[in-house]
Motif scaffolding. Structure first.
Motif, mmCIF file in Angstrom:
data_model
loop_
_atom_site.group_PDB
_atom_site.id
_atom_site.type_symbol
_atom_site.label_atom_id
_atom_site.label_comp_id
_atom_site.label_asym_id
_atom_site.label_seq_id
_atom_site.Cartn_x
_atom_site.Cartn_y
_atom_site.Cartn_z
ATOM 1 N N UNK A 1 0.825 -1.204 0.000
ATOM 2 C CA UNK A 1 0.000 0.000 0.000
ATOM 3 C C UNK A 1 0.863 1.259 0.000
ATOM 4 N N UNK A 2 1.932 1.247 0.765
ATOM 5 C CA UNK A 2 2.817 2.411 0.805
ATOM 6 C C UNK A 2 3.544 2.577 -0.523
ATOM 7 N N UNK A 3 3.936 1.487 -1.138
ATOM 8 C CA UNK A 3 4.582 1.576 -2.448
ATOM 9 C C UNK A 3 3.618 2.161 -3.468
ATOM 10 N N UNK A 4 2.378 1.706 -3.438
ATOM 11 C CA UNK A 4 1.366 2.245 -4.358
ATOM 12 C C UNK A 4 1.156 3.738 -4.112
ATOM 13 N N UNK A 5 1.127 4.128 -2.834
ATOM 14 C CA UNK A 5 0.935 5.544 -2.505
ATOM 15 C C UNK A 5 2.093 6.393 -3.026
ATOM 16 N N UNK A 6 3.321 5.900 -2.861
ATOM 17 C CA UNK A 6 4.488 6.654 -3.313
ATOM 18 C C UNK A 6 4.499 6.816 -4.826
ATOM 19 N N UNK A 7 4.150 5.768 -5.526
ATOM 20 C CA UNK A 7 4.115 5.853 -6.985
ATOM 21 C C UNK A 7 3.076 6.871 -7.450
ATOM 22 N N UNK A 8 1.913 6.893 -6.806
ATOM 23 C CA UNK A 8 0.875 7.864 -7.161
ATOM 24 C C UNK A 8 1.305 9.289 -6.804
ATOM 25 N N UNK A 9 1.964 9.447 -5.646
ATOM 26 C CA UNK A 9 2.291 10.797 -5.166
ATOM 27 C C UNK A 9 3.364 11.464 -6.013
ATOM 28 N N UNK A 10 4.160 10.676 -6.750
ATOM 29 C CA UNK A 10 5.173 11.292 -7.603
ATOM 30 C C UNK A 10 4.550 12.075 -8.744
ATOM 31 N N UNK A 11 3.350 11.647 -9.153
ATOM 32 C CA UNK A 11 2.659 12.340 -10.234
ATOM 33 C C UNK A 11 3.347 12.228 -11.579
ATOM 34 N N UNK A 12 4.156 11.193 -11.765
ATOM 35 C CA UNK A 12 4.928 11.050 -12.999
ATOM 36 C C UNK A 12 4.346 10.042 -13.970
ATOM 37 N N UNK A 13 3.519 9.129 -13.475
ATOM 38 C CA UNK A 13 3.118 7.975 -14.277
ATOM 39 C C UNK A 13 1.607 7.869 -14.410
ATOM 40 N N UNK A 14 1.199 7.276 -15.505
ATOM 41 C CA UNK A 14 -0.216 6.979 -15.714
ATOM 42 C C UNK A 14 -0.603 5.776 -14.864
ATOM 43 N N UNK A 15 -1.912 5.533 -14.771
ATOM 44 C CA UNK A 15 -2.381 4.376 -14.002
ATOM 45 C C UNK A 15 -1.845 3.078 -14.601
ATOM 46 N N UNK A 16 -1.793 3.014 -15.918
ATOM 47 C CA UNK A 16 -1.277 1.810 -16.571
ATOM 48 C C UNK A 16 0.193 1.597 -16.234
ATOM 49 N N UNK A 17 0.980 2.676 -16.223
ATOM 50 C CA UNK A 17 2.395 2.573 -15.887
ATOM 51 C C UNK A 17 2.578 2.155 -14.440
ATOM 52 N N UNK A 18 1.752 2.690 -13.548
ATOM 53 C CA UNK A 18 1.839 2.311 -12.137
ATOM 54 C C UNK A 18 1.515 0.839 -11.955
ATOM 55 N N UNK A 19 0.485 0.362 -12.650
ATOM 56 C CA UNK A 19 0.154 -1.064 -12.567
ATOM 57 C C UNK A 19 1.321 -1.925 -13.044
ATOM 58 N N UNK A 20 1.979 -1.466 -14.117
ATOM 59 C CA UNK A 20 3.121 -2.221 -14.642
ATOM 60 C C UNK A 20 4.295 -2.191 -13.644
ATOM 61 N N UNK A 21 4.509 -1.041 -13.015
ATOM 62 C CA UNK A 21 5.598 -0.944 -12.036
ATOM 63 C C UNK A 21 5.324 -1.843 -10.837
ATOM 64 N N UNK A 22 4.070 -1.927 -10.411
ATOM 65 C CA UNK A 22 3.729 -2.791 -9.281
ATOM 66 C C UNK A 22 3.897 -4.269 -9.647
ATOM 67 N N UNK A 23 3.541 -4.618 -10.876
ATOM 68 C CA UNK A 23 3.746 -5.999 -11.331
ATOM 69 C C UNK A 23 5.236 -6.325 -11.376
ATOM 70 N N UNK A 24 6.038 -5.363 -11.851
ATOM 71 C CA UNK A 24 7.488 -5.568 -11.873
ATOM 72 C C UNK A 24 8.037 -5.700 -10.449
ATOM 73 N N UNK A 25 7.489 -4.891 -9.524
ATOM 74 C CA UNK A 25 7.939 -4.952 -8.136
ATOM 75 C C UNK A 25 7.715 -6.349 -7.561
ATOM 76 N N UNK A 26 6.587 -6.960 -7.887
ATOM 77 C CA UNK A 26 6.303 -8.310 -7.406
ATOM 78 C C UNK A 26 7.358 -9.289 -7.897
ATOM 79 N N UNK A 27 7.724 -9.180 -9.190
ATOM 80 C CA UNK A 27 8.744 -10.072 -9.746
ATOM 81 C C UNK A 27 10.111 -9.813 -9.107
ATOM 82 N N UNK A 28 10.430 -8.538 -8.864
ATOM 83 C CA UNK A 28 11.723 -8.201 -8.266
ATOM 84 C C UNK A 28 11.815 -8.694 -6.827
ATOM 85 N N UNK A 29 10.734 -8.577 -6.080
ATOM 86 C CA UNK A 29 10.741 -9.014 -4.685
ATOM 87 C C UNK A 29 10.986 -10.510 -4.557
#
Length: 204
Positions: free
Chosen positions: A128-156
């Motif tokens: 939840x905090x990772x999702x909040x940080x990605x949104x608060x940067x204001x740099x990415x679209x919702x689709x990009x954020x979803x992709x970053x979260x999916x990548x985060x799962x693979x990296x973890x």
């Protein structure tokens, strides 16, 4: 007697705060440096070959890759990037610490080319905090954020083989942990092999 340098490898999902932690670490420890990478992309305005990057043709890069010239390499947005291994080894021999700020795929390659390196993974305190940080940067679209979260799962999924896991819950606390891990890594026996040999020779 000067110790040998260490290779410090840092990885983290996007939005975890790794860039800020790296900046803090390099400000406190000037001996911690990057090697000059190679790339096949065109130079940008103000970039100088041999200072910012070594700019190579795709053919030359592939040739060097096949010769195992790189400590790690990757293809990003259609361009190749790689870290030459020999200059890194020379920097380590001179007592300089070399920082790799790379993803888990690159870290796996460094594990093979520089097995004595120290690997630290920066964790978010929660999804939840990772999702909040990605949104608060204001740099990415919702689709990009979803992709970053999916990548985060693979990296973890790769984090368990790293030498240190550092949770970035509060920046100062996270930096204290990263700093402690880095300082501890410099105490590894291979960093002080020359001193140990000299002591043993004195006894002999």
């Amino acid at each position: 007697m000067e110790r040998q340098g260490i290779a410090l490898v840092l990885s983290a999902p996007s939005g975890t705060g790794k860039t800020t932690l790296v900046k803090m670490l390099r400000e406190e420890f000037p001996r911690l440096c990057y090697s000059i990478s190679c790339t096949t992309r065109a130079p940008r305005d103000g970039e100088v070959d041999g200072r910012d990057y070594h700019f190579l043709s795709r053919e030359r890069f592939r040739q060097l890759k096949d010769e195992h010239y790189f400590a790690e390499w990757a293809e990003v947005h259609g361009n190749f990037y790689g870290t030459p291994l020999a200059p890194v080894r020379e920097m380590l021999r001179q007592g300089k610490d070399v920082l790799f700020d790379i993803d888990v795929q690159g870290a796996r390659q460094v594990k093979n080319s520089l097995p004595e390196a120290f690997f630290a993974f920066i964790l978010p305190p929660s999804l939840e905090e990772l999702r909040r940080r990605l949104h608060s940067r204001g740099l990415d679209s919702e689709e990009t954020i979803r992709r970053r979260l999916a990548n985060a799962h693979d990296e973890l999924k790769e984090a368990a083989w790293y030498d240190a896991l550092i949770v970035n819950d509060h920046l100062e606390d996270a930096y204290a942990r990263l700093r402690a891990a880095y300082k501890a890594a410099t105490l590894a026996p291979h960093c002080h092999a020359q001193m140990l040999r000299a002591l043993l020779e004195d006894f002999a």
